[in-house]
Write a protein that holds these residues in place. Structure first.
Motif, mmCIF file in Angstrom:
data_model
loop_
_atom_site.group_PDB
_atom_site.id
_atom_site.type_symbol
_atom_site.label_atom_id
_atom_site.label_comp_id
_atom_site.label_asym_id
_atom_site.label_seq_id
_atom_site.Cartn_x
_atom_site.Cartn_y
_atom_site.Cartn_z
ATOM 1 N N GLN A 1 76.090 98.913 44.056
ATOM 2 C CA GLN A 1 76.435 99.537 45.333
ATOM 3 C C GLN A 1 76.998 100.937 45.077
ATOM 4 O OE1 GLN A 1 75.770 97.975 48.077
ATOM 5 N NE2 GLN A 1 76.764 99.149 49.672
ATOM 6 N N VAL A 2 76.555 101.906 45.861
ATOM 7 C CA VAL A 2 77.010 103.292 45.728
ATOM 8 C C VAL A 2 77.436 103.793 47.100
ATOM 9 C CG1 VAL A 2 76.388 105.646 45.068
ATOM 10 C CG2 VAL A 2 75.418 103.712 43.807
ATOM 11 N N GLN A 3 78.635 104.331 47.190
ATOM 12 C CA GLN A 3 79.102 104.943 48.426
ATOM 13 C C GLN A 3 79.227 106.446 48.217
ATOM 14 O OE1 GLN A 3 82.682 102.577 49.107
ATOM 15 N NE2 GLN A 3 81.605 101.481 50.731
ATOM 16 N N LEU A 4 78.804 107.213 49.211
ATOM 17 C CA LEU A 4 78.696 108.665 49.078
ATOM 18 C C LEU A 4 79.473 109.379 50.179
ATOM 19 C CD1 LEU A 4 74.833 108.719 48.499
ATOM 20 C CD2 LEU A 4 76.606 108.746 46.747
ATOM 21 N N VAL A 5 80.225 110.413 49.805
ATOM 22 C CA VAL A 5 80.990 111.200 50.770
ATOM 23 C C VAL A 5 80.761 112.686 50.479
ATOM 24 C CG1 VAL A 5 83.251 111.755 51.706
ATOM 25 C CG2 VAL A 5 82.736 109.406 50.979
ATOM 26 N N GLU A 6 80.193 113.379 51.469
ATOM 27 C CA GLU A 6 79.919 114.808 51.311
ATOM 28 C C GLU A 6 81.098 115.656 51.788
ATOM 29 O OE1 GLU A 6 76.025 112.865 52.860
ATOM 30 O OE2 GLU A 6 78.171 112.776 53.276
ATOM 31 N N SER A 7 81.186 116.872 51.248
ATOM 32 C CA SER A 7 82.175 117.842 51.703
ATOM 33 C C SER A 7 81.657 119.243 51.379
ATOM 34 C CB SER A 7 83.528 117.610 51.028
ATOM 35 O OG SER A 7 83.414 117.760 49.628
ATOM 36 N N TYR A 105 60.272 111.497 44.648
ATOM 37 C CA TYR A 105 61.676 111.867 44.834
ATOM 38 C C TYR A 105 61.929 112.553 46.173
ATOM 39 C CZ TYR A 105 59.681 116.257 43.229
ATOM 40 O OH TYR A 105 58.891 117.362 43.072
ATOM 41 N N SER A 106 60.901 113.113 46.803
ATOM 42 C CA SER A 106 61.115 113.828 48.061
ATOM 43 C C SER A 106 61.001 112.930 49.287
ATOM 44 C CB SER A 106 60.117 114.985 48.170
ATOM 45 O OG SER A 106 58.802 114.482 48.251
ATOM 46 N N ARG A 107 60.699 111.679 49.095
ATOM 47 C CA ARG A 107 60.516 110.771 50.232
ATOM 48 C C ARG A 107 61.821 110.077 50.575
ATOM 49 N NH1 ARG A 107 55.192 107.256 49.251
ATOM 50 N NH2 ARG A 107 55.939 106.375 51.215
ATOM 51 N N LYS A 108 62.300 110.309 51.786
ATOM 52 C CA LYS A 108 63.596 109.756 52.175
ATOM 53 C C LYS A 108 63.589 108.239 52.211
ATOM 54 C CE LYS A 108 62.749 110.581 57.122
ATOM 55 N NZ LYS A 108 61.487 111.342 56.998
ATOM 56 N N SER A 109 62.445 107.633 52.448
ATOM 57 C CA SER A 109 62.372 106.165 52.506
ATOM 58 C C SER A 109 62.645 105.521 51.147
ATOM 59 C CB SER A 109 61.010 105.725 53.027
ATOM 60 O OG SER A 109 59.986 106.142 52.139
ATOM 61 N N LYS A 110 62.582 106.302 50.063
ATOM 62 C CA LYS A 110 62.797 105.759 48.725
ATOM 63 C C LYS A 110 64.275 105.683 48.351
ATOM 64 C CE LYS A 110 58.461 105.298 47.523
ATOM 65 N NZ LYS A 110 57.873 103.968 47.228
ATOM 66 N N TYR A 111 65.142 106.254 49.179
ATOM 67 C CA TYR A 111 66.562 106.303 48.855
ATOM 68 C C TYR A 111 67.299 105.146 49.509
ATOM 69 C CZ TYR A 111 65.766 110.717 46.600
ATOM 70 O OH TYR A 111 65.310 111.687 45.727
ATOM 71 N N ASP A 112 68.184 104.534 48.717
ATOM 72 C CA ASP A 112 68.876 103.322 49.153
ATOM 73 C C ASP A 112 70.250 103.601 49.740
ATOM 74 O OD1 ASP A 112 67.507 102.203 46.155
ATOM 75 O OD2 ASP A 112 66.848 101.481 48.114
ATOM 76 N N TYR A 113 70.875 104.683 49.330
ATOM 77 C CA TYR A 113 72.251 104.963 49.731
ATOM 78 C C TYR A 113 72.337 106.373 50.311
ATOM 79 C CZ TYR A 113 72.777 101.077 46.499
ATOM 80 O OH TYR A 113 72.634 99.879 45.855
ATOM 81 N N TRP A 114 73.124 106.476 51.395
ATOM 82 C CA TRP A 114 73.244 107.753 52.106
ATOM 83 C C TRP A 114 74.688 108.033 52.466
ATOM 84 C CZ3 TRP A 114 69.176 111.030 53.093
ATOM 85 C CH2 TRP A 114 67.898 110.525 52.850
ATOM 86 N N GLY A 115 75.045 109.332 52.443
ATOM 87 C CA GLY A 115 76.328 109.745 52.975
ATOM 88 C C GLY A 115 76.213 110.075 54.452
#
Length: 124
Positions: A1-7, A105-115
């Motif tokens: 599990q990965v949690q992401l926080v942008e700033s 790598y450019s396809r958003k559907s391939k990413y599992d975790y989002w901020g």
């Protein structure tokens, strides 16, 4: 599990610079591919840049190539997006994302975790 926080988002004049950060939690950070996407009102979320788990490979959308630089510090569990020569069309909410594997790598559907995203506004 990965949690992401942008700033690091904000308001900047055209031609200016900003550096976005994305702090990740989770013990697997050093094994995931990290990327930045952006979305402006009424538009699809689009790929901006990606970086391999080691940092040895980077990929960019044509629209930002030569102006933006993606990097990562695995010791700090953080990925960065340095944005220079900003243009009004760069205005968007910027999201970082994480996944295992680098294909498509450019396809958003391939990413599992989002901020949740950070707003970048570039005034003309």
């Amino acid at each position: 599990q990965v949690q992401l926080v942008e700033s690091g988002g904000g308001l900047v004049q055209a031609g200016g610079s900003l550096r976005l950060s994305c702090a990740a939690s989770g013990r697997t950070f050093s094994r995931v591919v990290m990327a930045w996407f952006r979305q402006s009102p009424g538009k699809e979320r689009e790929f901006v840049a990606a970086i391999s788990w080691s940092g040895g490979s980077t990929y960019y959308a044509d629209s930002v190539k030569g102006r933006f630089t993606i990097s990562r510090d695995n010791a700090k569990n953080t990925v960065y997006l340095q944005m220079n020569s900003l243009k009004p069309e760069d205005t968007a909410v910027y999201h970082c994302a994480a996944r295992f594997g680098i294909t498509n790598y450019s396809r958003k559907s391939k990413y599992d975790y989002w901020g949740q995203g950070t707003q970048v506004t570039v005034s003309s």
